[in-house]
Design an enzyme around this catalytic site. Structure first.
Site, mmCIF file in Angstrom:
data_model
loop_
_atom_site.group_PDB
_atom_site.id
_atom_site.type_symbol
_atom_site.label_atom_id
_atom_site.label_comp_id
_atom_site.label_asym_id
_atom_site.label_seq_id
_atom_site.Cartn_x
_atom_site.Cartn_y
_atom_site.Cartn_z
ATOM 1 N N SER A 197 -10.333 0.197 7.135
ATOM 2 C CA SER A 197 -9.742 0.248 5.803
ATOM 3 C C SER A 197 -9.090 -0.791 5.263
ATOM 4 C CB SER A 197 -8.579 1.599 5.773
ATOM 5 O OG SER A 197 -9.497 2.445 6.042
ATOM 6 N N SER B 84 -9.792 2.526 2.755
ATOM 7 C CA SER B 84 -8.684 3.159 1.959
ATOM 8 C C SER B 84 -7.842 2.195 1.359
ATOM 9 C CB SER B 84 -7.987 4.076 2.757
ATOM 10 O OG SER B 84 -7.242 3.357 3.839
ATOM 11 N N LYS C 263 0.810 -1.232 -0.191
ATOM 12 C CA LYS C 263 0.117 0.006 0.097
ATOM 13 C C LYS C 263 0.808 1.295 0.003
ATOM 14 C CE LYS C 263 -3.854 2.155 2.518
ATOM 15 N NZ LYS C 263 -4.790 2.015 3.776
#
Length: 493
Positions: free
Chosen positions: A180, A156, A78
């Site tokens: 998330s 997210s 990420k």
């Protein structure tokens, strides 16, 4: 072996150790899949040279008999994790051009274990979002489709979820501040676990809300989550909130034997207007665990209704403090100045250009609730509510519950643009089942258990005792086995 990119971590690990494939072959298969999946917009910084170098090194380690569990396995990282010499923007324009001189502890641990980094994954800007629509890179698109509509992969960690679901990588890192990891996992039919706060180091992870943020794996199965989580965990003196506890062999603890365990169903999670499909999914999940030998008990978490409003005071307050460091002086984006502009104008223009609307909204909310005259009315009150939420869970576990079963999300994946065009509060409601776990610092895992009437994946959440990820993974494994979820998105990209 064909379609190597479709393997999970456990399958690929066993194939590598058996000599039936190589890390180089696995990595090439993933890189080819990534090249063909530009329409998903999941990977935003590609690192094929680094990937092939690490694959070669991993093959050497495996041949020498020096192969940790993650050795040779291709994964995505990420964009919130700082990676040395590789762009790390947290999905924001304000970190444009930022190349860290250091490696985050979690990505460094994965690298030390021999994992192969394929590149950096898209995400909501500074991890603020539930649909991956606030990213400077543009939307991620869910690999699952209905009626040719583009759906959100959740946020997210939307890029991580989409990449794993579409078999672009074997697994990926995510972060979870209010859901998330778990929400996008549920939206894309994969597994995502948020460990106990303090289990994974936050050092080198771009901060959103420091008392809530926690890294975790996003994988194709519960076993894969156990394998990757072990590699990510461990005490880190560079993180003052990192806890000095031995890291268990999570995979060995994952027996799936839940006979005699008590699984709680909180009555407060049966909310008005809950879709019938979610209610039925939850009931089916409870039946699956009961059939596996668990005792299903009704429990109460009385302060649940205050969790979301308290979260949206605490998280923006911490964000406004953390994001004050982005000013255009030392790194990242700096606005062009007009003649006569001073330092104040530089700060104002840089932050106006560098932060997107959602980040600006949350920074302003956070600054407001921390301001003189409102600090006690909002921030301190939210902190007291957080203590009550934590005590609710402590009381339930003290009364004998081993885990808690809830829905992971209030719906299946929705269309891109459907929520952003309405009141932002409607988007915030997507975290309604997940934020309590972050507020209490507990471990939580999302497991895919079925498809809705539109053919989209839906997941359930299991919440565990603090530091008992092994026990939680074992319960999740039992649920996974009972559900038998094997559906994959039909390739259209």
């Amino acid at each position: 072996m064909t379609d190597l990119n479709t393997l999970g971590l456990a399958e690929a690990r066993d194939a590598l150790r058996a000599g039936s494939t190589t890390s180089k072959d696995l990595t090439e298969a993933c890189l080819t899949a990534i090249e063909g999946a530009g329409a998903l917009n999941a990977f935003v910084h590609h690192t094929p040279e680094i990937a092939m170098d690490r694959a070669a090194a991993a093959d050497t380690r495996i041949a020498a008999g020096d192969a940790p569990a993650m050795c040779g396995l291709p994964i995505g990282i990420k964009d919130l994790f700082c990676t040395k010499g590789v762009p790390s923007q947290a999905g924001s324009r304000i970190l444009e051009g930022f190349l860290p001189e250091y490696e985050s502890t979690v990505s460094g641990k994965l690298q030390d274990s021999g994992a192969v980094m394929l590149g950096k994954l898209n995400m909501d800007e500074f991890a603020m979002g539930s649909s991956n629509e606030t990213s400077v890179y543009g939307n991620v698109i869910n690999p699952w489709k209905v009626d040719d509509r583009d759906l959100t992969p959740g946020g997210s960690s939307g890029g991580s979820a989409a990449a794993v679901a579409a078999d672009l990588c074997l697994a990926a890192t995510g972060t979870d501040t209010g859901g998330s990891i778990r929400q996008p996992a549920a939206f894309t039919g994969i597994v995502g676990i948020k460990p106990t706060y303090g289990r994974c180091s936050r050092w080198g992870v771009v901060a959103f809300a420091s008392s809530l943020d926690q890294a975790g794996p996003m994988t194709k199965s519960v076993r894969d989550a156990a394998i990757m989580l072990e590699a990510m965990c461990g005490y880190d003196p560079k993180d003052s909130t990192s806890v000095d506890l031995a890291v268990p062999d999570f995979e060995a603890l994952m027996t799936g034997d839940i006979r005699g365990k008590k699984i709680g169903l909180p009555k407060e999670y049966r909310m008005d207007g809950m879709p019938e499909e979610i209610e039925k999914l939850w009931a089916n999940g409870a039946d699956m665990l009961r059939d596996a030998g668990a005792e299903i008990v009704d429990i109460s978490l009385p302060h649940t209704k205050y969790a979301l409003p308290a979260y949206y005071v605490i998280a923006p307050a911490e964000a406004s403090s953390n994001l004050a460091r982005y000013d255009g002086v030392r790194y990242g984006h700096r606005a062009k100045l007009d003649a006569g502009d001073g330092i104040t104008e530089m700060y104002e223009k840089t932050r106006a250009e560098g932060f997107g609307p959602e980040v600006q909204r949350r920074v302003m909310i956070g600054t407001y609730v921390l301001s003189a005259g409102f600090y006690d009315a909002y921030y301190n009150r939210a902190r007291r509510v957080r203590t009550l939420i934590k005590k609710d869970f402590e009381d339930v576990f003290a009364a004998g519950a081993d885990a808690i079963l809830t829905p992971a999300t209030p719906s299946s994946a929705f269309g891109l643009g459907e929520m952003t065009d309405v009141d932002p509060v409607q988007m915030y409601l997507n975290d309604i089942f997940t934020v309590t776990v972050n507020m209490a610092g507990l471990p939580g895992i999302a497991v895919p258990v079925g498809l809705d009437s539109k053919g989209l994946p839906m997941g359930l959440q299991l919440i565990g005792r603090p530091w008992e990820e092994g026990d939680l993974l074992s319960s999740a494994y039992a649920l996974e086995k009972a559900a038998g979820f094997v559906a994959k998105p039909t390739k259209w990209w």
